[in-house]
Design a protein around this motif. Structure first.
Motif, PDB file in Angstrom:
ATOM      1  N   LEU A 141       0.836  -1.210   0.000  1.00  0.00           N
ATOM      2  CA  LEU A 141       0.000   0.000   0.000  1.00  0.00           C
ATOM      3  C   LEU A 141       0.869   1.259   0.000  1.00  0.00           C
ATOM      4  O   LEU A 141       0.594   2.220  -0.725  1.00  0.00           O
ATOM      5  CB  LEU A 141      -0.948   0.002   1.206  1.00  0.00           C
ATOM      6  N   ALA A 142       1.928   1.233   0.802  1.00  0.00           N
ATOM      7  CA  ALA A 142       2.815   2.404   0.845  1.00  0.00           C
ATOM      8  C   ALA A 142       3.435   2.644  -0.532  1.00  0.00           C
ATOM      9  O   ALA A 142       3.561   3.788  -0.977  1.00  0.00           O
ATOM     10  CB  ALA A 142       3.891   2.206   1.905  1.00  0.00           C
ATOM     11  N   SER A 143       3.766   1.554  -1.223  1.00  0.00           N
ATOM     12  CA  SER A 143       4.395   1.708  -2.548  1.00  0.00           C
ATOM     13  C   SER A 143       3.413   2.332  -3.543  1.00  0.00           C
ATOM     14  O   SER A 143       3.802   2.842  -4.581  1.00  0.00           O
ATOM     15  CB  SER A 143       4.883   0.363  -3.079  1.00  0.00           C
ATOM     16  N   ARG A 144       2.135   2.262  -3.238  1.00  0.00           N
ATOM     17  CA  ARG A 144       1.115   2.831  -4.135  1.00  0.00           C
ATOM     18  C   ARG A 144       0.675   4.235  -3.672  1.00  0.00           C
ATOM     19  O   ARG A 144      -0.271   4.793  -4.202  1.00  0.00           O
ATOM     20  CB  ARG A 144      -0.109   1.912  -4.209  1.00  0.00           C
ATOM     21  N   GLY A 145       1.313   4.742  -2.654  1.00  0.00           N
ATOM     22  CA  GLY A 145       1.007   6.119  -2.233  1.00  0.00           C
ATOM     23  C   GLY A 145      -0.043   6.234  -1.136  1.00  0.00           C
ATOM     24  O   GLY A 145      -0.424   7.345  -0.747  1.00  0.00           O
ATOM     25  N   VAL A 146      -0.535   5.089  -0.622  1.00  0.00           N
ATOM     26  CA  VAL A 146      -1.512   5.149   0.475  1.00  0.00           C
ATOM     27  C   VAL A 146      -0.795   5.636   1.733  1.00  0.00           C
ATOM     28  O   VAL A 146       0.373   5.293   1.973  1.00  0.00           O
ATOM     29  CB  VAL A 146      -2.124   3.738   0.716  1.00  0.00           C
ATOM     30  N   THR A 147      -1.470   6.437   2.533  1.00  0.00           N
ATOM     31  CA  THR A 147      -0.833   6.931   3.767  1.00  0.00           C
ATOM     32  C   THR A 147      -1.571   6.476   5.038  1.00  0.00           C
ATOM     33  O   THR A 147      -1.026   6.528   6.127  1.00  0.00           O
ATOM     34  CB  THR A 147      -0.779   8.476   3.772  1.00  0.00           C
ATOM     35  N   GLU A 348      -6.744   2.554 -10.363  1.00  0.00           N
ATOM     36  CA  GLU A 348      -6.861   3.096 -11.718  1.00  0.00           C
ATOM     37  C   GLU A 348      -8.309   3.491 -12.015  1.00  0.00           C
ATOM     38  O   GLU A 348      -8.595   4.592 -12.473  1.00  0.00           O
ATOM     39  CB  GLU A 348      -6.426   2.052 -12.765  1.00  0.00           C
ATOM     40  N   ALA A 349      -9.218   2.542 -11.735  1.00  0.00           N
ATOM     41  CA  ALA A 349     -10.620   2.742 -12.127  1.00  0.00           C
ATOM     42  C   ALA A 349     -11.278   3.891 -11.363  1.00  0.00           C
ATOM     43  O   ALA A 349     -12.186   4.542 -11.874  1.00  0.00           O
ATOM     44  CB  ALA A 349     -11.407   1.452 -11.910  1.00  0.00           C
ATOM     45  N   THR A 350     -10.835   4.123 -10.145  1.00  0.00           N
ATOM     46  CA  THR A 350     -11.474   5.187  -9.354  1.00  0.00           C
ATOM     47  C   THR A 350     -10.813   6.541  -9.547  1.00  0.00           C
ATOM     48  O   THR A 350     -11.370   7.564  -9.162  1.00  0.00           O
ATOM     49  CB  THR A 350     -11.401   4.870  -7.842  1.00  0.00           C
ATOM     50  N   GLY A 351      -9.604   6.539 -10.127  1.00  0.00           N
ATOM     51  CA  GLY A 351      -8.885   7.812 -10.260  1.00  0.00           C
ATOM     52  C   GLY A 351      -7.958   8.059  -9.093  1.00  0.00           C
ATOM     53  O   GLY A 351      -7.196   9.022  -9.087  1.00  0.00           O
ATOM     54  N   TYR A 352      -7.990   7.174  -8.080  1.00  0.00           N
ATOM     55  CA  TYR A 352      -7.119   7.380  -6.919  1.00  0.00           C
ATOM     56  C   TYR A 352      -5.643   7.243  -7.304  1.00  0.00           C
ATOM     57  O   TYR A 352      -4.777   7.844  -6.677  1.00  0.00           O
ATOM     58  CB  TYR A 352      -7.448   6.377  -5.809  1.00  0.00           C
ATOM     59  N   ALA A 353      -5.341   6.427  -8.351  1.00  0.00           N
ATOM     60  CA  ALA A 353      -3.943   6.256  -8.758  1.00  0.00           C
ATOM     61  C   ALA A 353      -3.339   7.620  -9.061  1.00  0.00           C
ATOM     62  O   ALA A 353      -2.213   7.928  -8.666  1.00  0.00           O
ATOM     63  CB  ALA A 353      -3.862   5.343  -9.977  1.00  0.00           C
ATOM     64  N   LYS A 354      -4.116   8.455  -9.752  1.00  0.00           N
ATOM     65  CA  LYS A 354      -3.630   9.787 -10.119  1.00  0.00           C
ATOM     66  C   LYS A 354      -3.455  10.651  -8.872  1.00  0.00           C
ATOM     67  O   LYS A 354      -2.474  11.340  -8.700  1.00  0.00           O
ATOM     68  CB  LYS A 354      -4.595  10.452 -11.079  1.00  0.00           C
ATOM     69  N   LYS A 355      -4.452  10.577  -8.007  1.00  0.00           N
ATOM     70  CA  LYS A 355      -4.380  11.405  -6.800  1.00  0.00           C
ATOM     71  C   LYS A 355      -3.185  11.036  -5.932  1.00  0.00           C
ATOM     72  O   LYS A 355      -2.517  11.883  -5.353  1.00  0.00           O
ATOM     73  CB  LYS A 355      -5.639  11.255  -5.967  1.00  0.00           C
ATOM     74  N   LEU A 356      -2.930   9.732  -5.836  1.00  0.00           N
ATOM     75  CA  LEU A 356      -1.890   9.282  -4.916  1.00  0.00           C
ATOM     76  C   LEU A 356      -0.486   9.416  -5.494  1.00  0.00           C
ATOM     77  O   LEU A 356       0.494   9.307  -4.780  1.00  0.00           O
ATOM     78  CB  LEU A 356      -2.155   7.827  -4.502  1.00  0.00           C
ATOM     79  N   SER A 357      -0.388   9.633  -6.815  1.00  0.00           N
ATOM     80  CA  SER A 357       0.949   9.810  -7.387  1.00  0.00           C
ATOM     81  C   SER A 357       1.437  11.215  -7.041  1.00  0.00           C
ATOM     82  O   SER A 357       0.637  12.129  -6.844  1.00  0.00           O
ATOM     83  CB  SER A 357       0.909   9.619  -8.904  1.00  0.00           C
ATOM     84  N   PRO A 358       2.766  11.404  -6.942  1.00  0.00           N
ATOM     85  CA  PRO A 358       3.273  12.713  -6.528  1.00  0.00           C
ATOM     86  C   PRO A 358       2.922  13.826  -7.509  1.00  0.00           C
ATOM     87  O   PRO A 358       2.856  14.986  -7.135  1.00  0.00           O
ATOM     88  CB  PRO A 358       4.791  12.514  -6.476  1.00  0.00           C
TER      89      PRO A 358
END
Ligand code: PEP
Ligand code: MN
Length: 366
Positions: A141-147, A348-358
């Protein structure tokens, strides 16, 4: 004739002002009574008293209005006073927007949750089961940007013979894994006697749906200053949910995040029914952050993406979702936890990937 009408109208205008003055005076008296009733915890609505007033009015009625008209006119007046008393009550609730015009932002270390902040994602297993499981999940999870990392160490299970959680050992494992990957740790507390252990190991105290009505627990956690994630009860009304938050604020803990997690309805195809209007209403009426737990809402993996979109669309400040290295062997909630690959697809599908990327800091732009 014209002059006569004008003079009668003048008289009516003067009477209107007199009536208004008297109505205002009456409303002030009703407000004073309302305040006393609030202090003593008694209801603003007293049908016996209302009937007595109507009887006295109809007894004194000399026309030209008939009794029914007099009753209906005064019922309007009574209702307006009652409305005033109810509005007054709302003003005194600490959770109400009427008592605080600015939105509460709950700070979890350097992370901010609430209006105007990017929606957070709380992810992790349903239960902490072993060092390996919790470490692998935290790392991924940390590697994917989750905090915000979740994991239950004390599990409220329907069946007393099913896995109950690892207790304080589980809290320690959760803390270690979170620290190893720079995550904040969210865990459910079921018993106020465990508060010292939670103060030591957790960053956010979760109050589960089954404990939302546990006022002793609410009061105890209200005396802590740790951020709280307060789930809505399985069959709690929105008011009951907000009043549970009121207990926490009343005891002095302002760091409350509300969490809608679905309510029990007659619908059998989902585990619970996600109440999106409750999310919208909680945002409208309270100043607290609101998040949506999509895992327990639907109880179905195939609903996680649409329910996430729905939650964010109605104004949620974040989403909670369960992730497990191998859901098929999970000790609880096997059916709805995501494995790591599914979690990537979910991001990806929810858009969170974009939000969580720096590089990107928005999910939907609203
Ligand atoms: C949980 O989040 O682990 C949980 C038990 O949820 P709820 O209290 O909403 O059922
Ligand atoms: Mn679960």
């Amino acid at each position: 004739m014209e002059a006569k009408i004008r003079s009668l109208r003048d008289e009516i205008d003067a009477l209107n002002l007199e009536l208004l003055e008297k109505l205002s005076k009456r409303a002030e008296l009703a407000e004073a009574i309302g305040e006393l009733q609030t202090q003593t915890g008694s209801s603003h609505y007293d049908p016996v008293r209302e009937q007595e007033m109507l009887d006295a009015l109809t007894a004194a009625n000399r026309g030209p209005f008939d009794d029914a008209t007099v009753k209906s006119l005064f019922k309007q007046v009574f209702q307006a006073s009652m409305h005033l008393e109810q509005e007054q009550d709302k003003k005194s609730y600490l959770t109400s927007r009427r008592s605080r015009s600015r939105d509460t932002i709950v700070e979890i270390g350097d992370l901010r949750v609430g209006s105007g902040e990017p929606p957070v994602l709380i992810a992790g297993p349903c239960a902490i089961e072993s060092r390996e499981q919790v470490e692998a999940t935290a790392a991924r999870l940390a590697s994917r940007g989750v905090t915000l990392f979740r994991g239950g160490a004390f599990k409220p299970r329907t069946d007393p013979y099913s896995f109950q959680g690892l207790g304080v050992d589980g809290l320690r494992l959760g803390r270690e894994a979170a620290d190893a990957h720079g995550l904040k740790f969210v865990a459910e507390i079921m018993d106020a006697r465990d508060l010292p252990a939670f103060e030591e190991h957790a960053d956010v105290l979760q109050i589960g749906a089954r404990n939302m009505h546990n006022f002793t627990l609410l009061r105890a956690i209200g005396r802590s200053r740790k951020p709280v994630l307060l789930k809505r009860g399985l069959a709690a009304t929105i008011q009951e949910w907000v009043m549970a938050a009121e207990y926490l604020l009343h005891e002095g803990n302002p760091n409350v995040i509300l969490c809608e997690r679905g309510i029990r309805t007659y619908e059998p195809t989902t585990r619970n029914t996600l109440d999106v209007s409750a999310v919208a209403l909680a945002k409208l009426e309270t100043h607290l952050p609101v998040v949506v737990d999509v895992t327990h809402s639907g109880g179905r993996r195939d609903l996680l993406v649409p329910l996430t979109k729905a939650g964010l669309a109605v104004g949620a400040d974040g989403i909670m979702v369960e992730v497990h290295p191998n859901p098929a062997v999970a000790l609880s909630d096997q059916k709805q936890q995501l494995d790591f690959d599914d979690f990537d697809a979910y991001l990806e599908a929810t858009g969170y990937a974009k939000k969580l990327s720096p590089e990107r800091h928005e999910v939907y732009g609203f």
